[in-house]
Design an enzyme around this catalytic site. Sequence first.
Site, mmCIF file in Angstrom:
data_model
loop_
_atom_site.group_PDB
_atom_site.id
_atom_site.type_symbol
_atom_site.label_atom_id
_atom_site.label_comp_id
_atom_site.label_asym_id
_atom_site.label_seq_id
_atom_site.Cartn_x
_atom_site.Cartn_y
_atom_site.Cartn_z
ATOM 1 N N LYS A 22 0.834 -1.219 0.000
ATOM 2 C CA LYS A 22 0.000 0.000 0.000
ATOM 3 C C LYS A 22 0.863 1.261 0.000
ATOM 4 O O LYS A 22 0.640 2.179 -0.792
ATOM 5 C CB LYS A 22 -0.914 -0.008 1.226
ATOM 6 C CG LYS A 22 -1.649 1.311 1.410
ATOM 7 C CD LYS A 22 -2.317 1.441 2.767
ATOM 8 C CE LYS A 22 -1.394 1.628 3.919
ATOM 9 N NZ LYS A 22 -1.439 2.872 4.663
ATOM 10 N N ARG A 93 -3.077 10.263 4.496
ATOM 11 C CA ARG A 93 -1.788 10.892 4.713
ATOM 12 C C ARG A 93 -1.065 11.139 3.383
ATOM 13 O O ARG A 93 -0.419 12.151 3.171
ATOM 14 C CB ARG A 93 -0.963 9.907 5.560
ATOM 15 C CG ARG A 93 0.256 10.489 6.152
ATOM 16 C CD ARG A 93 -0.109 11.323 7.334
ATOM 17 N NE ARG A 93 0.967 12.231 7.666
ATOM 18 C CZ ARG A 93 0.778 13.411 8.197
ATOM 19 N NH1 ARG A 93 -0.425 13.847 8.450
ATOM 20 N NH2 ARG A 93 1.794 14.182 8.488
ATOM 21 N N CYS A 117 -4.011 8.108 9.757
ATOM 22 C CA CYS A 117 -4.265 7.497 11.055
ATOM 23 C C CYS A 117 -3.796 8.417 12.177
ATOM 24 O O CYS A 117 -2.747 9.055 12.075
ATOM 25 C CB CYS A 117 -3.536 6.157 11.142
ATOM 26 S SG CYS A 117 -4.388 4.853 10.269
ATOM 27 N N PRO A 123 4.071 16.051 11.932
ATOM 28 C CA PRO A 123 4.489 17.291 11.276
ATOM 29 C C PRO A 123 4.921 17.065 9.822
ATOM 30 O O PRO A 123 5.221 15.923 9.445
ATOM 31 C CB PRO A 123 5.682 17.754 12.117
ATOM 32 C CG PRO A 123 6.169 16.548 12.833
ATOM 33 C CD PRO A 123 5.007 15.620 12.982
ATOM 34 N N ILE A 124 4.933 18.149 9.041
ATOM 35 C CA ILE A 124 5.393 18.023 7.649
ATOM 36 C C ILE A 124 6.542 19.003 7.382
ATOM 37 O O ILE A 124 6.806 19.377 6.251
ATOM 38 C CB ILE A 124 4.246 18.224 6.626
ATOM 39 C CG1 ILE A 124 3.458 19.489 6.931
ATOM 40 C CG2 ILE A 124 3.324 17.033 6.576
ATOM 41 C CD1 ILE A 124 2.518 19.879 5.801
ATOM 42 N N ASP A 125 7.219 19.407 8.471
ATOM 43 C CA ASP A 125 8.290 20.403 8.330
ATOM 44 C C ASP A 125 9.429 19.930 7.424
ATOM 45 O O ASP A 125 10.061 20.737 6.742
ATOM 46 C CB ASP A 125 8.830 20.790 9.723
ATOM 47 C CG ASP A 125 9.326 19.581 10.491
ATOM 48 O OD1 ASP A 125 8.556 18.600 10.626
ATOM 49 O OD2 ASP A 125 10.485 19.576 10.934
ATOM 50 N N GLN A 126 9.690 18.625 7.399
ATOM 51 C CA GLN A 126 10.798 18.147 6.557
ATOM 52 C C GLN A 126 10.423 18.172 5.071
ATOM 53 O O GLN A 126 11.270 18.363 4.214
ATOM 54 C CB GLN A 126 11.226 16.738 6.970
ATOM 55 C CG GLN A 126 11.707 16.638 8.405
ATOM 56 C CD GLN A 126 12.843 17.612 8.700
ATOM 57 O OE1 GLN A 126 13.890 17.590 8.064
ATOM 58 N NE2 GLN A 126 12.621 18.493 9.668
ATOM 59 N N ASP A 306 4.791 0.097 12.072
ATOM 60 C CA ASP A 306 3.496 -0.404 11.596
ATOM 61 C C ASP A 306 3.226 -1.846 12.031
ATOM 62 O O ASP A 306 2.163 -2.388 11.748
ATOM 63 C CB ASP A 306 3.404 -0.301 10.057
ATOM 64 C CG ASP A 306 3.301 1.146 9.602
ATOM 65 O OD1 ASP A 306 3.034 2.022 10.448
ATOM 66 O OD2 ASP A 306 3.492 1.402 8.395
ATOM 67 N N ILE A 328 8.909 5.936 16.917
ATOM 68 C CA ILE A 328 8.600 6.736 15.723
ATOM 69 C C ILE A 328 7.412 7.669 15.981
ATOM 70 O O ILE A 328 7.500 8.870 15.714
ATOM 71 C CB ILE A 328 8.283 5.831 14.500
ATOM 72 C CG1 ILE A 328 9.336 4.727 14.324
ATOM 73 C CG2 ILE A 328 8.125 6.683 13.230
ATOM 74 C CD1 ILE A 328 10.679 5.155 13.798
#
Length: 431
Positions: A22, A93, A117, A123-126, A306, A328
């Site tokens: 996936k 996501r 999820c 965060p999406i700073d990277q 996961d 994580i």
Amino acid sequence: MEQYIIKGGNPLVGDVEICGAKNAALGILAASLMTDETVVIENLPDVSDIKVLIQAMESIGVIVEHLDRHTVKINSSMINSTTVDSVYIKKIRASYYMLGALLGKYGRAEVALPGGCNIGSRPIDQHTKGFKALGADVDISHGHITTAKTGKLNGNHIYLDVVTVGATINIMMAAALAEGKTTIENAAKEPHVVDVANFLNSMGANVKGAGTDVIRIKGVEKLHGTTYSIIPDQIEAGTYMFAAAITMGDVMIKNIIPKHLESISAKLIEMGCQIEEFDESLRVVASKRLKHTQVKTLPYPGFPTDMQPQVVATLSVCDGTSIVTESIFENRFKYVDELTKMGTRIKVEGNSAIIEGVDRLTSASLSAPDLRAGAALVLAALAADGISTIDDIVYIERGYEDFPEKLKNLGAMIEIVSSDQEINKFKLKVG
Ligand code: EPZ
């Protein structure tokens, strides 16, 4: 509302075929819109997250033709907008992969902020740091993220502060069509990162080093059509490996890459399972009561986050005290309250779960809090005495194709039910 009803106690025995990955498929689908030529993607899993991404792509003019259940033909020459605002896209996501793909191809993208999820702050700073380094402006407002190049997109040296799958893939896609060379240091090494890189290369990109922590991308002018088959799903495979373990079963997991499952196999061996490895399959046998161990989730090749709920569920019925540390995502133990209803003895302290193995689990009415935790509750119910129900299975359907059917083929007693009548019928059937 649909739910699973499960009568536990049967050891799982038999063969199970694993689908395409996936999380690789989500990156590859998004990357496919970077060429105007036709792309055929094979071994696509038939799960709801994939359907949502396809709908989002169609909403901006991508033409997607389903050749069969697992194969799509994609043509993106008619894209009419770089704004992705479909009602669906907020649910997943991977919507953020549309950013890197559209930015690379058209120099601009606007996407509703990603959902996914609820497993901790995400965060999406990277991602934004990477886009900025390539010469794009990034604006986040009104629930949308917009990224647009100011002049040209130019290659750059990018050092990721944390190992992130999403940002690695996103930057790799945008950089594939930028001018010059990009280096991503501290890149994620997950099999699906490698698969997206291989897919980009099959379209004519120049990406080297995927699978190591330094990825080098030489931008090309344009990408061309291709036919590509997605790798098998490491996490779906791992879930069936733990399903075999928790039910004291004997399962042959087919259509996999055993190398991708090494950290999972190693833990199962420590716990007392026998693992037989073949070229494209693995057999997991649990012939005696399993024992405690310690697990810490880490980026690949470490033990995957996961798989954390599935290992906790399994350790809850093993001998001795185990410790599972999540490194994580900080909020990935919410499902422990659900497991407690089944008689587990698990204490969460900070980012660790201390699990005192019990002799047996008892049935309960449960709710899936997210995709992998939902799968873990299914495993626990398969091992428990009596009949359990699991609500909110939409989370599970995000990532597992035909979960009940595959489990039934292995001897599990599980059905999808949506009324009291169906529940009673199941109870009569299983006795
Ligand atoms: C991907 O999520 C997967 N999702 C997740 O799978 C998986 O749990 C995760 O990778 C880790 O393997 C998809 O591929 C669609 P990350 P992603 O960026 O990309 C931090 C499942 O069950 N971070 O690798 O969102 C972040 O907070 C799902 O299939 C930043 O700090 O994860 C986390 O602690 C759930 N800044 C760590 O990095 C950023 O800009 C790893 O996240 C990005 C991430």
